[in-house]
Write an enzyme that holds these catalytic residues in place. Structure first.
Site, PDB file in Angstrom:
ATOM      1  CB  ALA A  49      -0.936  -0.009   1.213  1.00 55.70           C
ATOM      2  NE  ARG A  66       7.557   6.981  -8.068  1.00 55.29           N
ATOM      3  CZ  ARG A  66       7.612   6.151  -7.046  1.00 55.29           C
ATOM      4  NH1 ARG A  66       8.128   6.542  -5.897  1.00 55.29           N
ATOM      5  NH2 ARG A  66       7.157   4.921  -7.152  1.00 55.29           N
ATOM      6  CB  ALA A  67       1.073   9.228 -11.109  1.00 53.33           C
ATOM      7  CD  GLU A  89      -3.535  15.527 -12.783  1.00 48.70           C
ATOM      8  OE1 GLU A  89      -4.136  16.613 -12.885  1.00 48.70           O
ATOM      9  OE2 GLU A  89      -3.785  14.549 -13.514  1.00 48.70           O
ATOM     10  CD  GLU A 147      -4.364  22.127  -5.484  1.00 48.94           C
ATOM     11  OE1 GLU A 147      -5.349  22.621  -6.073  1.00 48.94           O
ATOM     12  OE2 GLU A 147      -4.237  20.894  -5.284  1.00 48.94           O
ATOM     13  CD  GLU A 154      -6.122  19.250  -7.885  1.00 45.35           C
ATOM     14  OE1 GLU A 154      -6.274  18.720  -9.015  1.00 45.35           O
ATOM     15  OE2 GLU A 154      -6.718  20.288  -7.550  1.00 45.35           O
ATOM     16  CD  GLU A 195      -9.559  16.495 -13.734  1.00 40.85           C
ATOM     17  OE1 GLU A 195      -8.351  16.418 -13.991  1.00 40.85           O
ATOM     18  OE2 GLU A 195     -10.132  17.571 -13.495  1.00 40.85           O
ATOM     19  CD  GLU A 249     -18.552   9.173 -26.950  1.00 39.88           C
ATOM     20  OE1 GLU A 249     -19.783   9.230 -26.764  1.00 39.88           O
ATOM     21  OE2 GLU A 249     -18.018   8.341 -27.697  1.00 39.88           O
ATOM     22  CG  HIS A 307     -21.608  10.961 -21.981  1.00 43.62           C
ATOM     23  ND1 HIS A 307     -22.264  11.100 -20.782  1.00 43.62           N
ATOM     24  CD2 HIS A 307     -22.364  10.128 -22.739  1.00 43.62           C
ATOM     25  CE1 HIS A 307     -23.380  10.386 -20.807  1.00 43.62           C
ATOM     26  NE2 HIS A 307     -23.459   9.785 -21.980  1.00 43.62           N
TER      27      HIS A 307
END
Length: 124
Positions: free
Chosen positions: A16, A25-26, A31, A37, A72, A79, A88, A90
């Site tokens: 975990a 890290r991602a 982002e 922030e 965040e 997202e 697409e 929607h």
């Protein structure tokens, strides 16, 4: 449907922790809002130690800043999931992203309110 076997005990905690670091890290890599922030938090958290006159005030100030970052991260996860499903346009995809954005905005307003109240109490 079979569940994948999961590790238990210390191995589970270490897994975990590893996944959490991978997520941080991602977020840092992909982002912009997270980076902004986090930079702001690096300034506000030391300031909170000075501004707060008690342990509880310092905790409120720091927690409100950390909460913005947590929200965040959740917004970024929403997202990513929406974009993974489909790029697409929607209405429900837009709604999900808007709701995540609204959560970030409310966490920022809460943070601002905490800081304003404690600053006003200290200086007024």
């Amino acid at each position: 449907m079979m569940n994948k076997p999961s590790r238990t005990g210390v191995a589970h905690v270490l897994d975990a922790y590893s996944y959490s670091l991978k997520g941080l890290r991602a977020a840092w890599r992909h982002e912009v809002a997270f980076r902004q922030e986090t930079a702001l938090a690096s300034l506000l958290i030391p300031l909170a130690l000075w501004l707060g006159t008690s342990a509880s005030e310092r905790a409120i100030l720091i927690a409100s800043v950390v909460m913005v970052i947590v929200v965040e991260l959740l917004n970024s996860a929403i997202e990513a999931i929406v974009d993974r499903i489909s790029t697409e346009l929607h209405p429900l995809s837009g709604q999900a992203k808007d709701l995540g954005s609204a959560a970030v905005m409310l966490s920022m307003l809460l943070c601002l309110g905490c800081w304003a109240i404690i600053a006003a109490q200290r200086f007024l």
